[in-house]
Design an enzyme around this catalytic site. Sequence first.
Site, PDB file in Angstrom:
ATOM      1  N   CYS A   1       0.823  -1.196   0.042  1.00 37.21           N
ATOM      2  CA  CYS A   1      -0.011   0.002   0.022  1.00 37.21           C
ATOM      3  C   CYS A   1       1.008   1.166   0.165  1.00 37.21           C
ATOM      4  O   CYS A   1       1.841   1.398  -0.954  1.00 37.21           O
ATOM      5  CB  CYS A   1      -0.843  -0.211   1.123  1.00 37.21           C
TER       6      CYS A   1
ATOM      7  N   ASP B   1      -8.429  -1.974  -7.636  1.00 37.10           N
ATOM      8  CA  ASP B   1      -7.532  -0.894  -7.001  1.00 37.10           C
ATOM      9  C   ASP B   1      -7.814   0.312  -7.597  1.00 37.10           C
ATOM     10  O   ASP B   1      -7.047   0.885  -8.510  1.00 37.10           O
ATOM     11  CB  ASP B   1      -6.105  -1.248  -6.624  1.00 37.10           C
TER      12      ASP B   1
ATOM     13  N   HIS C   1      -7.143  -4.312  -3.450  1.00 35.07           N
ATOM     14  CA  HIS C   1      -6.214  -3.498  -2.743  1.00 35.07           C
ATOM     15  C   HIS C   1      -6.015  -4.221  -1.363  1.00 35.07           C
ATOM     16  O   HIS C   1      -6.820  -4.127  -0.605  1.00 35.07           O
ATOM     17  CB  HIS C   1      -6.451  -2.012  -2.606  1.00 35.07           C
TER      18      HIS C   1
END
Length: 251
Positions: free
Chosen positions: A134, A189, A221
């Site tokens: 991330c 995502d 994600h």
Amino acid sequence: MTSVHGGPLDIPTPDGLADAFLAHPDDGAPHPGVLLYMDAFGLRPSLEEMARRLAGHGYTVLVPNVFYRAGRAPVVELPDFIDPSQRPEIFEQLFPVLQTLTPDLAVRDAGAYLDWLTASPQVTDGPMGTTGYCMGGVLAIRTAAAHPDRIGAAAAFHAGRLGTDAEDSPHRLADRITAELYFGHADHDHSMPADQIKSLEQTLDTAGVRYRSELYEGADHGYTQADTAAYNAEADARHWRSMLELFGRCL
């Protein structure tokens, strides 16, 4: 896999002490250093377990709390398992902290983390690796660009906003990178859509960077994070294979 030792420590930085977690093979020998960057939820048991697993493959792995200026980890209270209904409340608390970690501060911190690894008797001389998840994927790329003499391999998994129009977009750092890169993009995502992936890849191609950029179909994600609802076991296994191949080749 070898037996591993893991535990907390503090890393001196220009702005204070950053709490961190270190994992390394329990064999008394030095091993290549890896800087593992957390996702936005922060340093917590699941990331410590990831560090132990990576260390078991022969690496000395440092996981800093990059939010240390806001307090020791966890900087916000987290449940053992993070489901979608809890995310808005958690991010309401995290967002102000996220905004304070500017690219300049992140790069300054990266130098301190790498200095610590370089000085550690548990780390071999030679190139180090970095990997991130991330927001941590963005930090891994910034670190590779800021320290090309130290970073030999960098990986970013389900990282967002890598190829935007912003002046400080990470893809604009491509011409500073000498490390080999790997990107594992999440199919679902919104922070890293197809146009950003294309922009990232075109810029890396122009700069002559060695890299692989792959789309993990069906993955959300956060697919590597086992303590969240986004976890995808198949995508996570692919992430481990890809990362270990990269580090095995370059470190």
